[in-house]
Design an enzyme around this catalytic site. Structure first.
Site, short mmCIF file in Angstrom:
data_model
loop_
_atom_site.label_atom_id
_atom_site.label_comp_id
_atom_site.label_asym_id
_atom_site.label_seq_id
_atom_site.Cartn_x
_atom_site.Cartn_y
_atom_site.Cartn_z
N SER A 226 0.83 -1.20 0.00
CA SER A 226 0.00 0.00 0.00
C SER A 226 0.86 1.25 0.00
CB SER A 226 -0.96 -0.02 1.19
OG SER A 226 -0.25 -0.01 2.40
N GLY A 228 -0.44 4.56 0.68
CA GLY A 228 -1.23 5.67 1.22
C GLY A 228 -2.23 6.19 0.19
N ALA A 229 -2.35 7.52 0.09
CA ALA A 229 -3.33 8.12 -0.82
C ALA A 229 -3.06 7.77 -2.29
CB ALA A 229 -3.34 9.63 -0.64
N GLY A 231 -2.68 4.84 -3.40
CA GLY A 231 -3.29 3.56 -3.73
C GLY A 231 -2.46 2.38 -3.30
N GLY A 257 -4.88 0.73 6.71
CA GLY A 257 -4.27 -0.56 6.37
C GLY A 257 -5.14 -1.72 6.83
N ASP A 258 -5.78 -1.58 8.00
CA ASP A 258 -6.64 -2.66 8.52
C ASP A 258 -7.84 -2.87 7.60
OD1 ASP A 258 -4.87 -2.45 10.59
OD2 ASP A 258 -6.24 -1.29 11.87
N1 LIG Z 1 -5.85 9.90 1.87
C1 LIG Z 1 -6.37 8.76 1.38
N2 LIG Z 1 -7.40 8.79 0.51
C2 LIG Z 1 -7.95 7.67 0.01
N3 LIG Z 1 -7.53 6.43 0.32
C3 LIG Z 1 -6.48 6.32 1.17
C4 LIG Z 1 -5.84 7.47 1.74
N4 LIG Z 1 -4.86 7.04 2.56
C5 LIG Z 1 -4.87 5.69 2.48
N5 LIG Z 1 -5.83 5.26 1.64
C6 LIG Z 1 -6.16 3.86 1.26
O1 LIG Z 1 -5.77 3.02 2.32
C7 LIG Z 1 -4.80 2.07 1.86
C8 LIG Z 1 -3.85 1.74 2.98
O2 LIG Z 1 -3.22 2.93 3.40
P1 LIG Z 1 -1.69 3.00 3.86
O3 LIG Z 1 -0.80 2.67 2.72
O4 LIG Z 1 -1.51 4.31 4.52
O5 LIG Z 1 -1.65 1.78 4.87
P2 LIG Z 1 -0.75 1.57 6.15
O6 LIG Z 1 0.48 2.44 6.07
O7 LIG Z 1 -0.55 0.11 6.27
O8 LIG Z 1 -1.72 2.07 7.28
P3 LIG Z 1 -1.84 1.66 8.82
O9 LIG Z 1 -1.25 2.81 9.53
O10 LIG Z 1 -3.32 1.52 9.00
O11 LIG Z 1 -1.10 0.38 9.01
C9 LIG Z 1 -4.14 2.72 0.65
O12 LIG Z 1 -3.58 1.75 -0.22
C10 LIG Z 1 -5.33 3.46 0.04
O13 LIG Z 1 -6.10 2.58 -0.78
MG LIG Z 2 0.00 -0.88 8.01
#
Ligand SMILES: Nc1ncnc2c1ncn2[C@@H]1O[C@H](COP(=O)(O)OP(=O)(O)OP(=O)(O)O)[C@@H](O)[C@H]1O
Ligand SMILES: [Mg+2]
Length: 316
Positions: A226, A228-229, A231, A257-258
């Site tokens: 992942s 973040g925003a 994708g 992420g969850d």
């Molecule tokens: N600002 C945003 N707008 C739309 N979708 C988002 C945004 N931020 C995250 N996402 C969606 O959430 C998914 C997971 O986010 P991210 O990559 O931040 O996960 P993470 O770092 O594992 O998060 P966590 O802190 O929950 O473990 C992204 O792949 C995206 O699809």
């Molecule tokens: Mg995570």
């Protein structure tokens, strides 16, 4: 013959999240809270709550402190989660988030967590083995409590696989290294976690995809990374997809992420194709970011976003 139908989530380091709004928050002064919300949380717990919205049967386990288990027990009863947590003396950790609406700054105050002993760790590993016997998927998510060796994550993956269930892991650092060695069925690091794992900077999609393919070759069937925003990238060893989330007004990235793992796991349990799973996971995580708190209350918010998930060509 037992019917393999349950999903199990393992949360070794759950937390009680206390989010409070404090206008003009100032260290060293008396500060007044105008709004607050307390949630029983932790990655595996958040994932389990989301899975229940799809009416899937879910068992939750991990470690819970005996002294403040009530808020978790209430949640499990309300959501219909089967509670198989190992109780440990002491308190489950509390995390306080102070939000100042004026400056939009967040101050985190993290309490120390539980320290399960060797016997309690063995009890959990045995329990996960037993639960995996009647489970289709077992998700191991989140960090480790202090004093628990990262090797435990690899042992859990091995036990889950031995019982014929799919092991899904979302963790970071040495725990992720240990999980990868045991070859789980699905991993979902974010780009920073993957970069730390492979010990090199990952500049672009090509770099990330190369590492995802390496993991595939080592036997990990499904890899999601992942961003973040921006994708996420997905592969099941046959197809590779880049999914961009719909544009939403971000409220809190807690639980993004969850929600992604929850969507991927629900999609597998519901028999969806990779592309459908990715669409579901991406819309659920965007809806979670557009909403306060660690878990989504209503699935219809995510449903409305599904059509706006964009699949893009991966630039190599
Ligand atoms: N600002 C945003 N707008 C739309 N979708 C988002 C945004 N931020 C995250 N996402 C969606 O959430 C998914 C997971 O986010 P991210 O990559 O931040 O996960 P993470 O770092 O594992 O998060 P966590 O802190 O929950 O473990 C992204 O792949 C995206 O699809
Ligand atoms: Mg995570």
């Amino acid at each position: 013959m037992s019917v393999k139908k349950h999903i199990v989530t393992v949360t070794m380091n759950p937390a009680i999240d206390l989010a409070c709004m404090v206008p003009d928050f100032t260290a060293g002064k008396v500060n007044r809270v105008t709004q607050y919300q307390t949630d029983a949380a932790g990655k595996g717990v958040n994932i389990a709550v989301l899975l229940r919205k799809f009416d899937l049967p879910v068992i939750v386990t991990g470690f819970l402190g005996l002294e403040n288990a009530g808020i978790f027990e209430k949640l499990f009863t309300e959501k219909g989660l089967v509670d198989e947590f190992v109780r440990v003396p002491g308190e489950t950790r509390i995390g306080i988030k102070v939000l100042d609406p004026g400056t939009e700054l967040t101050t985190d105050i993290n309490f120390p967590g539980l320290s399960p002993d060797g016997d309690q760790v063995e009890e959990l590993i045995n329990k996960v083995g037993q639960l995996a016997e009647c489970a289709s998927i077992v998700v191991v998510a989140g960090s480790l409590p202090s004093g628990v060796s990262p090797d435990v994550v690899g042992r859990l993956v091995a036990v889950i696989k031995n019982k014929g269930a799919k092991a899904v892991v979302d963790t970071s650092g040495p725990a992720l290294v240990s999980a990868i060695k045991a070859v789980p069925w699905l991993v979902k690091p974010n780009d920073d976690e993957l970069s730390e794992l492979v010990d090199r900077p990952l500049e672009d999609h090509r770099d990330i995809l190369d590492e995802m393919r390496n993991m595939n070759r080592s036997g990990i069937a499904n890899v999601a990374v992942s961003l973040g925003a921006r994708g996420a990238l997905f592969t099941d060893g046959e197809e590779e997809l880049l999914a961009k989330p719909p544009k939403i007004e971000p409220v809190s990235t807690v639980g993004a992420g969850d929600a992604m793992i929850g969507g991927l796991v629900a999609g597998v349990a519901l028999g969806l194709s990779l592309k459908e799973r990715v669409r579901l996971a991406t819309s659920l995580s965007a809806a979670t970011v557009a909403h306060a708190g660690p878990s989504l209350e209503r699935l219809d918010v995510a449903k409305d976003l599904e059509e706006q998930v964009i699949f893009e060509a991966i630039s190599l």
